[in-house]
Design an enzyme around this catalytic site. Structure first.
Site, PDB file in Angstrom:
ATOM      1  N   ARG A   1      -9.307  -3.007  -5.250  1.00  0.00           N
ATOM      2  CA  ARG A   1     -10.747  -3.201  -5.106  1.00  0.00           C
ATOM      3  C   ARG A   1     -11.478  -3.220  -6.433  1.00  0.00           C
ATOM      4  NH1 ARG A   1     -12.109   0.367   0.349  1.00  0.00           N
ATOM      5  NH2 ARG A   1     -11.638  -1.311   1.818  1.00  0.00           N
TER       6      ARG A   1
ATOM      7  N   ARG B   1       0.840  -1.204   0.000  1.00  0.00           N
ATOM      8  CA  ARG B   1       0.000   0.000   0.000  1.00  0.00           C
ATOM      9  C   ARG B   1       0.871   1.249   0.000  1.00  0.00           C
ATOM     10  NH1 ARG B   1      -4.817  -0.820   4.276  1.00  0.00           N
ATOM     11  NH2 ARG B   1      -5.554   1.081   3.213  1.00  0.00           N
TER      12      ARG B   1
ATOM     13  N   LYS C   1     -11.990  -6.196  10.699  1.00  0.00           N
ATOM     14  CA  LYS C   1     -11.180  -4.981  10.581  1.00  0.00           C
ATOM     15  C   LYS C   1     -11.965  -3.760  11.041  1.00  0.00           C
ATOM     16  CE  LYS C   1      -8.703  -2.343   6.989  1.00  0.00           C
ATOM     17  NZ  LYS C   1      -7.326  -2.425   7.507  1.00  0.00           N
TER      18      LYS C   1
ATOM     19  N   SER D   1      -3.804   8.868  -1.375  1.00  0.00           N
ATOM     20  CA  SER D   1      -4.577   8.728  -0.141  1.00  0.00           C
ATOM     21  C   SER D   1      -4.604  10.054   0.605  1.00  0.00           C
ATOM     22  CB  SER D   1      -3.959   7.653   0.761  1.00  0.00           C
ATOM     23  OG  SER D   1      -4.615   7.622   2.014  1.00  0.00           O
ATOM     24  N   SER D   2      -5.800  10.458   1.036  1.00  0.00           N
ATOM     25  CA  SER D   2      -5.906  11.654   1.863  1.00  0.00           C
ATOM     26  C   SER D   2      -5.291  11.428   3.239  1.00  0.00           C
ATOM     27  CB  SER D   2      -7.375  12.070   2.007  1.00  0.00           C
ATOM     28  OG  SER D   2      -8.108  11.086   2.716  1.00  0.00           O
ATOM     29  N   GLN D   3      -5.030  10.167   3.598  1.00  0.00           N
ATOM     30  CA  GLN D   3      -4.405   9.885   4.891  1.00  0.00           C
ATOM     31  C   GLN D   3      -2.999  10.468   4.992  1.00  0.00           C
ATOM     32  OE1 GLN D   3      -4.641   5.654   5.596  1.00  0.00           O
ATOM     33  NE2 GLN D   3      -6.869   5.684   5.837  1.00  0.00           N
TER      34      GLN D   3
ATOM     35  N   GLU E   1     -14.682   4.651  -0.434  1.00  0.00           N
ATOM     36  CA  GLU E   1     -14.822   3.455   0.384  1.00  0.00           C
ATOM     37  C   GLU E   1     -16.217   2.843   0.295  1.00  0.00           C
ATOM     38  OE1 GLU E   1     -15.619   5.354   4.789  1.00  0.00           O
ATOM     39  OE2 GLU E   1     -13.631   5.522   3.914  1.00  0.00           O
TER      40      GLU E   1
END
Length: 426
Positions: free
Chosen positions: A346, A126, A412, A172-174, A315
């Site tokens: 995905r 990832r 999860k 990713s906004s993370q 998501e």
């Protein structure tokens, strides 16, 4: 009737229109952000109704390794801030938790010891390299062996200088949220200028900014530039909202099976991306009513085809795609190329598994094309991805014989999912 073997779950079929009430657990995204900010605070924080799941426990484990302490009590968790804890090396287990892998390395840089970060094979694939580069530019000492991925080591030197940095957060906004959450603890705060295009999931960025304010920080935003000055964080008591993305399969169940489903505790105001479902179902002709106690969805018995840009709510794609397999016409989902870097690819997984049960689903560069067709039972592989278990459950509402492989992976975000799903149909 639903059943289980060691490795599969037989998704139950709705015998008629639904009439059910459901309460889902706390939001994973909010829980893990609250835990990080609590660990950085000047005093303990009582986090009420947080999610208890694999990812949340991995976050608590990571924070414990970094010097915080936690005390569970009933539905709540008391988090005591990180404290100096020596210079001996420690390890952080990431599992396949993106929030843990991205939110905690900056915290390791605030300490005084080497911290090794590693997890499952999936987390090693990832994306995280842009975040590690940005942290290095801000003053963190990181050794990733040139991989830009786990395993990597953060060598703490008692703080991170902070300052200005450019960040490519398209994957990713993370990445952005990680810098903003830690920013109040950097010597000079942090100013982040986004480059390369807009990050996905704007609601998650809004969520991060909202939690920072709740904990006493003063984040500022001007277009693609964000600034968080140094701050003394404090929030003695914080309550986590129900997880609206985890609620997604229950929300669409009424549209797929007919009848009525009530989601208890749905907030009247929220930054969660799952709230977008209210507007979608209204557009698709379903009955949607929000009141102070929750959300009620009433299915009309038909679902039109739709063209949907899910860039900001990616998501939700697995559950929405499963629902659209029962639409009366073709549908297109776009704007979600970043889903190829989630727990699995995905888009490829959805195209393979939905088509394997008879649906006409093909991948595009940034999404899926869905042509409804007669569906049949079979094994639905989940690729260790919790959202795919939820998608398979939606299919099973109208398709007998859907066998969901590795249903435990839903732990999860919602360990009790299969039980709650069965209770909805009871």
């Amino acid at each position: 009737m639903a059943g289980n073997t060691a490795n599969t779950w037989s998704a139950p079929v709705a015998s008629g229109p639904l009439e059910a009430g459901v309460r889902v657990p706390g939001s994973k995204s909010i829980t893990n952000r609250a835990y990080v900010l609590a660990a950085l605070s000047a005093e303990p924080t009582l986090v009420r109704r947080p999610l208890d799941s694999r990812d949340a426990r991995l976050m608590l484990g990571a924070l414990a390794a970094l010097g915080a302490t936690t005390e569970p009590g009933g539905e709540n968790v008391l988090v005591r801030p990180m404290a100096p804890s020596g210079t001996d090396p420690v390890s952080v287990a990431l599992g396949n938790a993106g929030t843990v892998a991205r939110f905690t390395p900056a915290l390791a840089g605030l300490g005084s010891r080497p911290v090794l970060f590693d997890g499952d094979e999936a987390i090693r694939r990832r994306p995280i390299a842009p975040l590690l580069r940005a942290l290095t530019e801000l003053g963190a000492d990181i050794d990733d062996g040139g991989r830009g991925a786990p395993p990597f080591t953060v060598r703490g030197h008692g703080g991170i200088a902070g300052g200005k940095v450019e960040l490519d957060s398209r994957a990713s906004s993370q990445f952005l949220s990680a810098l903003l959450l830690a920013g109040p603890s950097f010597g000079s705060g942090v100013t982040v200028r986004l480059i390369g295009g807009a990050p996905p999931s704007e609601p998650h960025i809004a969520m991060t900014l909202d939690l920072l304010r709740r904990f006493g920080a003063a984040p500022e935003r001007s277009g693609t530039e964000f600034h968080v000055p140094p701050a003394r964080l404090s929030c003695p008591d914080y309550t986590v909202e129900p997880d609206l993305s985890t609620a997604a399969p229950f929300v669409v169940a009424a549209a797929v099976a007919g009848g009525r489903v009530r989601l208890e505790g749905w907030p009247e105001e929220t930054t969660q991306p799952g709230d977008w479902l209210r507007g979608l179902l209204t557009e698709l002709g379903q009955g949607v009513e929000l009141d102070a106690g929750g959300l009620t969805v009433t299915g009309t018995g038909s679902i039109p085809g739709a063209r949907l840009d899910l860039h900001e709510v990616g998501e939700l794609t697995p559950v929405v795609a499963a629902m659209l397999c029962f639409a009366e016409g073709p549908s297109v989902i776009s704007g979600v190329a970043h889903l190829r870097g989630h727990e699995t690819d995905r888009l490829a997984a959805l195209a393979t598994e939905l088509s394997g049960l008879g649906a006409g689903v093909t991948e595009t560069e940034d999404g899926l094309e869905i042509t409804p067709a007669p569906l049949h039972g079979g094994v639905f592989h989940t690729y260790e991805d919790h959202r795919l278990v939820m998608a398979a459950a939606v299919l099973g509402l109208r398709v007998p014989g859907v066998l969901v492989e590795n249903p435990a992976t839903v732990g999860k975000t919602f360990p009790g999912f299969t039980g709650a799903w069965g209770a909805m149909l009871a």
